[in-house]
Design an enzyme around this catalytic site. Structure first.
Site, PDB file in Angstrom:
ATOM      1  N   LYS A  56     -70.094 -10.865  47.422  1.00  0.00           N
ATOM      2  CA  LYS A  56     -70.809  -9.630  47.748  1.00  0.00           C
ATOM      3  C   LYS A  56     -71.309  -8.977  46.465  1.00  0.00           C
ATOM      4  CE  LYS A  56     -70.141  -5.293  50.346  1.00  0.00           C
ATOM      5  NZ  LYS A  56     -69.197  -4.536  51.196  1.00  0.00           N
ATOM      6  N   SER A  94     -66.154  -2.503  57.084  1.00  0.00           N
ATOM      7  CA  SER A  94     -67.219  -3.405  56.628  1.00  0.00           C
ATOM      8  C   SER A  94     -66.807  -4.824  56.304  1.00  0.00           C
ATOM      9  CB  SER A  94     -67.931  -2.787  55.419  1.00  0.00           C
ATOM     10  OG  SER A  94     -68.622  -1.634  55.812  1.00  0.00           O
ATOM     11  N   SER A 122     -71.665  -3.009  55.623  1.00  0.00           N
ATOM     12  CA  SER A 122     -72.005  -3.266  54.219  1.00  0.00           C
ATOM     13  C   SER A 122     -71.844  -4.721  53.802  1.00  0.00           C
ATOM     14  CB  SER A 122     -71.206  -2.348  53.292  1.00  0.00           C
ATOM     15  OG  SER A 122     -69.907  -2.790  53.069  1.00  0.00           O
TER      16      SER A 122
END
Length: 465
Positions: free
Chosen positions: A82, A179, A155
């Site tokens: 991420k 998330s 997210s």
């Protein structure tokens, strides 16, 4: 082996094949990069593909295999990161435009630990702006591979899409209000939100520091547990990390005999769509067949803490963005800007009340967990919404509170949770549920998740060839 079989191998099987020299890290990495090149223009799951570095790292991993050197548990396995985590010499924008030029000089602790375990970093995965609710208006949003008109899940959306579509074997995510669990449910994955402090946050852009949890997302519970075992443990660079050096997790599980699993039928069904309720009923049937004792419990009221989540997170995100807000306010998207503004408008007295309410909920949840080993709950009260429905949620505080009613409480209390797939809607959208455990009981989560997936096949469904 066909490409589809290769791309959807589980991590443990792939790592074993690499150790046995049945397949090479270079071969795997090259195949993954080719798949990314083919599908990424449609899915938008990567913020940045680290093509040259990934191949160089794969070549080094291959040399170690051929030399017979000791290999880490993820040796040669391509993963996605991420874009919230620092990566040395590689841009880390955190889904923003204000940080698009930021190039860290070191890896985040979790990235460093994955590298030390032998993992290959394919690239940085796209995410919402600053890890809040929506993507920056100038950035293409990751596309749910099951149904492009539906939400890919908050997210860690890029992490969810890339892992589900076979563009990486697993990914790092973060969870501040849901998330990791939301995109896991939306994309048919297994994701773990560990106990707060279990995994270091050093080198991770903050949203709400005391709510932020770092964890893995994978296509099954065994892979998620393997990744968690690598990234968990005390980190001197993060003084809030728990003192345990290592986390002992099971590698497999059979039945669930002796496990007490709690469920609050009233809480689980309040405002919850029938398709989710029916899926949870099927979950309980399987858990009983696996030998678990199902106990009805009364879960404490969470609406106050859920309603206060934005104030709680808002104060913390305002502090995290103190260097760029309001100086660069014009470059922020509307959702993150609104959250920061909420933080600035929340008084110290009001925030203290928020913290007291949060502490009280933590104590009440601890009391419930004394009598059970796991709690079963939905991830969300409905399947992944359409983009139009999501737009309405973002503008309506009551609808937004409904969305996070089963996830945000455990960010506020710090209890660990695992999201797992448990079915599909009539329209073919994945449905997820979650196990929640006592603080520090990730081993129980992983045991239950692996046992559930030995008895079910939902985690084996794939959205693409």
């Amino acid at each position: 082996m066909s490409n589809s079989e290769l791309h959807y191998l589980d991590i443990r099987t792939l790592a074993q094949m690499i150790r046995a020299r049945d397949i090479s890290p270079v071969e795997v990495t090259r195949a993954m990069l080719e798949r990314i090149e083919r599908l990424e223009p449609t899915l938008h799951s990567y913020a940045l593909v680290m093509h040259e570095q990934a191949l160089a790292d794969a070549s080094q991993a291959e040399r170690k295999v051929l030399a017979g050197e000791a290999l880490g548990p993820l040796h040669g396995v391509p993963l996605g990161i991420k874009d919230l985590f620092w990566t040395a010499a590689v841009p880390t924008a955190a889904g923003t435009t204000i940080h698009k030029g930021f190039v860290p000089c070191e890896d985040a602790t979790v990235v460093k630990r994955l590298r030390e375990a032998g993992a290959i970093m394919l690239g940085k995965l796209q995410m919402t702006e600053g890890a809040f609710a929506t993507h920056h208006p100038t950035i293409a949003e990751p596309v749910n591979p099951w149904h492009g008109n539906h939400w890919a899940g908050a997210s860690s959306s890029g992490s969810g899409v890339a892992t589900a579509a076979g563009l990486c074997y697993g990914a790092l995510g973060t969870d501040t209000g849901g998330s990791i669990r939301f995109p896991s449910a939306a994309n048919g994955l297994t994701g773990i939100k560990p106990t707060w402090g279990r995994v270091s946050r050093h080198g991770t852009f903050e949203l709400g520091a005391s709510l932020d949890h770092v964890g893995p997302m994978a296509r099954n519970a065994a892979d998620a547990a393997l990744m968690l075992g690598v990234i968990a443990g005390h980190d001197p660079l993060d003084p809030t990390s728990l003192p345990e050096e290592r986390l002992a997790l099971p590698e497999d599980a059979g039945d669930l005999r002796g496990l007490r699993i709690g469920i609050d039928p009233a809480w689980n069904t309040e405002g919850t769509d029938a398709v989710i309720v029916e899926a949870l009923e099927r979950v309980l049937e399987v858990l009983r067949e696996l030998g678990a004792e199902i106990r009805e419990v009364r879960f404490p009221a969470v609406r106050t803490v859920v309603d206060e989540w934005q104030e709680d997170c808002g104060v913390q995100v305002a502090l995290a963005h103190a260097d760029t807000w309001p100086r660069l306010a014009a470059e922020y998207g509307p959702a993150l800007a609104r959250l920061i503004q909420i933080g600035h408008e929340t008084s110290a007295l009001r925030y203290q009340q928020v913290l007291l309410n949060r502490a009280a909920l933590r104590g009440r949840v601890n009391q419930v967990m004394r009598d059970i080993d796991l709690l079963v709950a939905p991830v969300q009260p409905f399947a992944a919404p359409t983009h139009e429905q999501l737009g309405a949620l973002a503008q309506d505080p009551d609808l937004n509170a409904r969305l996070i009613q089963f996830t945000a409480p455990f960010n506020s209390t710090g209890h660990p949770g695992m999201a797992l797939p448990c079915g599909f809607t009539p329209d073919g959208l994945p449905i997820g549920f979650q196990f929640v455990a006592a603080h520090g009981a990730e081993a129980t989560l992983c045991r239950a998740g692996m046992a559930w997936q030995r008895a079910t096949d939902w985690h084996r469904a794939r959205p693409l060839d």
